[in-house]
Design a protein around this motif. Sequence first.
Motif, PDB file in Angstrom:
ATOM      1  N   VAL A  47      14.112 -17.829   2.757  1.00  0.00           N
ATOM      2  CA  VAL A  47      14.010 -18.240   1.254  1.00  0.00           C
ATOM      3  C   VAL A  47      15.702 -19.301   1.575  1.00  0.00           C
ATOM      4  CG1 VAL A  47      14.817 -18.129  -1.046  1.00  0.00           C
ATOM      5  CG2 VAL A  47      12.875 -17.319   0.012  1.00  0.00           C
ATOM      6  N   TRP A  50      14.645 -22.589   3.480  1.00  0.00           N
ATOM      7  CA  TRP A  50      14.082 -23.475   2.659  1.00  0.00           C
ATOM      8  C   TRP A  50      14.978 -24.002   1.582  1.00  0.00           C
ATOM      9  CZ3 TRP A  50       9.373 -19.987   0.025  1.00  0.00           C
ATOM     10  CH2 TRP A  50       8.823 -19.559   0.865  1.00  0.00           C
ATOM     11  N   ALA A  51      15.927 -23.523   1.247  1.00  0.00           N
ATOM     12  CA  ALA A  51      16.881 -24.119   0.217  1.00  0.00           C
ATOM     13  C   ALA A  51      17.358 -25.292   1.170  1.00  0.00           C
ATOM     14  CB  ALA A  51      18.095 -23.364  -0.421  1.00  0.00           C
ATOM     15  N   ARG A  54      15.504 -27.684   1.204  1.00  0.00           N
ATOM     16  CA  ARG A  54      15.362 -28.785   0.665  1.00  0.00           C
ATOM     17  C   ARG A  54      13.416 -29.226   0.861  1.00  0.00           C
ATOM     18  NH1 ARG A  54      19.242 -27.999  -2.512  1.00  0.00           N
ATOM     19  NH2 ARG A  54      18.100 -29.440  -3.688  1.00  0.00           N
ATOM     20  N   LEU A  56      10.873 -27.433   0.031  1.00  0.00           N
ATOM     21  CA  LEU A  56      10.760 -26.274  -1.927  1.00  0.00           C
ATOM     22  C   LEU A  56       9.729 -26.958  -2.677  1.00  0.00           C
ATOM     23  CD1 LEU A  56      14.313 -25.543  -3.284  1.00  0.00           C
ATOM     24  CD2 LEU A  56      12.881 -24.540  -1.295  1.00  0.00           C
ATOM     25  N   ILE A  61       6.484 -21.433  -4.358  1.00  0.00           N
ATOM     26  CA  ILE A  61       7.483 -20.736  -4.651  1.00  0.00           C
ATOM     27  C   ILE A  61       6.691 -19.438  -5.813  1.00  0.00           C
ATOM     28  CG2 ILE A  61       8.934 -21.357  -7.269  1.00  0.00           C
ATOM     29  CD1 ILE A  61       9.856 -23.732  -6.056  1.00  0.00           C
ATOM     30  N   LEU A  78      15.004 -20.680  -7.143  1.00  0.00           N
ATOM     31  CA  LEU A  78      14.947 -21.710  -7.194  1.00  0.00           C
ATOM     32  C   LEU A  78      13.850 -22.661  -8.308  1.00  0.00           C
ATOM     33  CD1 LEU A  78      12.707 -20.444  -4.078  1.00  0.00           C
ATOM     34  CD2 LEU A  78      15.475 -21.719  -4.457  1.00  0.00           C
ATOM     35  N   ARG A  81      16.944 -24.883  -9.447  1.00  0.00           N
ATOM     36  CA  ARG A  81      18.056 -25.169  -8.823  1.00  0.00           C
ATOM     37  C   ARG A  81      18.392 -26.295  -8.752  1.00  0.00           C
ATOM     38  NH1 ARG A  81      12.480 -25.669  -7.173  1.00  0.00           N
ATOM     39  NH2 ARG A  81      11.648 -28.298  -5.919  1.00  0.00           N
TER      40      ARG A  81
END
Length: 216
Positions: A47, A50-51, A54, A56, A61, A78, A81
């Motif tokens: 995760v 992913w963050a 970007r 996402l 989610i 998220l 975010r």
Amino acid sequence: MLELIKAGGWVMLPIILLAVLALAIILERFWSLRRQEVLPPGLGEEVREWARGRALDPKHIDVLRRNSPLGELLAAGLDVRHRPRELIKERIEDVGRHVAHRMERFMNTLGTIAAVTPLLGLLGTVFGMIEMFLDILTAGVGDANRLAGGIGQALISTAAGLCVAIPALMFHRYLRGRVTGYVIDMEKQATALLDALDEGAAPPPAKAPRAKRSEA
């Protein structure tokens, strides 16, 4: 065994029912609180990637939210975010309280069984002793061996209550400790996600201007 149950009196029935209920709760909690079900290995790192990248997507989610308690916690962060760090932290804390509450499901019931069964056993012993003394008042002391046997039978319910309460209390403490450990691990993963979101939102460092060459 059947004779012992009969000798313990009517309180043996609720003690046995509570023993079966405690066993069911313990087995269910051990199954539900497996570490790979609560904290899937590698999920937090995935995760965070992913963050940072970007990458996402709302569908990802939603899948993460249904994945595990840890996934639900990270998905809550998220979802918001794009907000300031403090607001993201508050959302994670709010969802974390609900997640911790669900992980403690049936714990209060198990603790109540651990507290009540010794009292039921003692109650059965008191009733048994009262009945025995009433027999002494009507028929006299009689045979001493019979009197000792009656006292032993009266204590059966207390022994049964303790046999249920002691393991119930031990598993109650152990399972609560396991939930507390999971909550601490999830807090660490949530903090790491916040840091990853900050890294992804930070603008790239500005390049220093080159110094002009002095003309000869």
